[in-house]
Design a protein around this motif. Sequence first.
Motif, short mmCIF file in Angstrom:
data_model
loop_
_atom_site.label_atom_id
_atom_site.label_comp_id
_atom_site.label_asym_id
_atom_site.label_seq_id
_atom_site.Cartn_x
_atom_site.Cartn_y
_atom_site.Cartn_z
N GLY A 261 56.13 89.96 52.16
CA GLY A 261 57.44 89.78 52.76
C GLY A 261 57.79 88.35 53.09
O GLY A 261 58.95 87.94 52.95
N ASP A 262 56.79 87.56 53.51
CA ASP A 262 57.08 86.17 53.86
C ASP A 262 57.33 85.30 52.64
O ASP A 262 57.69 84.12 52.78
CB ASP A 262 55.95 85.58 54.72
CG ASP A 262 54.57 85.78 54.12
OD1 ASP A 262 54.46 86.23 52.96
OD2 ASP A 262 53.58 85.51 54.82
N LYS A 263 57.19 85.85 51.43
CA LYS A 263 57.44 85.10 50.21
C LYS A 263 58.66 85.61 49.44
O LYS A 263 59.09 84.99 48.46
CB LYS A 263 56.22 85.14 49.28
CG LYS A 263 54.96 84.51 49.86
CD LYS A 263 53.77 84.73 48.95
CE LYS A 263 52.48 84.22 49.55
NZ LYS A 263 52.41 82.77 49.62
N VAL A 264 59.21 86.77 49.87
CA VAL A 264 60.33 87.35 49.11
C VAL A 264 61.50 87.78 49.99
O VAL A 264 62.57 88.11 49.47
CB VAL A 264 59.88 88.58 48.27
CG1 VAL A 264 58.81 88.19 47.27
CG2 VAL A 264 59.40 89.72 49.16
N ASN A 265 61.33 87.79 51.30
CA ASN A 265 62.39 88.24 52.19
C ASN A 265 62.74 87.12 53.17
O ASN A 265 61.87 86.62 53.89
CB ASN A 265 61.93 89.50 52.95
CG ASN A 265 62.98 90.05 53.88
OD1 ASN A 265 63.18 89.54 54.98
ND2 ASN A 265 63.67 91.09 53.44
N LEU A 266 64.00 86.74 53.22
CA LEU A 266 64.40 85.58 54.02
C LEU A 266 64.12 85.77 55.51
O LEU A 266 63.69 84.82 56.19
CB LEU A 266 65.89 85.28 53.82
CG LEU A 266 66.25 84.43 52.60
CD1 LEU A 266 66.12 85.24 51.31
CD2 LEU A 266 67.67 83.90 52.71
#
Length: 361
Positions: A183-188
């Motif tokens: 999530g920390d690499k694909v969700n703002l």
Amino acid sequence: MQWLFGSDEDILKLVGRRGSFLSRIGVAVGIKDSDFPVFRELYYEFMEQFKSRYSVYTPRRVFASVDVRGILIDGSELKEYMLFLRDFVNDVVNTSGLYVNFVFASFGTSRISLPGKAKPVSVKTFIESTLKSYFAYIPVWTVIHRTGIKRARVYVDSFSTSPETPAWNELCNNNEVYVVSNGDKVNLLISAADLLLGYIGTIIKLRNKKPDISELKSYLKPFGFNDDRFRIYHVGNRDLGHIIYKDPTVKINPLLYRPFPIVYLIPELSPAGLLAGKDERKLIESSHVYEYILRYVEEQEGSLKIISFTEDFKHLSAGGVVVSLGEHSRRIAEYLRLLGFPLEHLNARELIHLYGGDPRL
């Protein structure tokens, strides 16, 4: 108006002359959906400037704290990293209307009783082991529980299969919840939560003093946070009835809460016995093509998973995207489509070409 949230967590360990302090910490960022487009554009602009300034050549637009640290910290030098995060607070967080909620969990007891355990566990074991498997959603639950917000859309960084808690049930019953792998690499929003958690956590570690709500707010103020949109919450003994599971056999399966589309990567080497599964995962995640895959997942607002036929076969009928990384995985992808699963098939070269890279790489 709908609230949007992103939530992430970490552990805080402090050691001083008066002993040690252990806590789980987290950040839940929140924003009104009407303000989100401004946040998104400011975030993208900030990260493009970051990439340009430090010659970071990647199609990705979303970065985790660990990515930024790896690029900016040379040896033990923290200055560039902390300046980057302060600029992020000033240029993105404060300008966009994002609310920042810092949550820390500590307990005024030495032992905690858990269902299914013959004896109470130490508070150290509870914080380090028990909460580790599911604390990712506790920061956002804390904010929503105490403010009374409902019908929010919530994005939580991935966590392990873990026993179901009253906090989880309350969060899901009143809100739209998604668990996002990487999530920390694909969700703002998860990325913002992760970056701010790295910032606040580093400040607290440098100060090396047990957190206190009133003191935290006073000494974090000089680091750029907007008083009107910065909150601190403590999770303690009064919350144990919410954050401890009732029945250890009733589990949360995070795979059931993934946002669609699900992008499945098909391994190339481990099925052929050439590489262990965990080693192939490391190989893929350190590769050039993985950066393009992350960009694609972010743009689709979906989720990413290396396919497991023991875990995922029951979910394939819901559709998604399969990404093949070589000839062996291409055949598997076409076989799945031949079986009638409604899956789109992309190969690695197509993804590279989609974002302007050299498909020959």
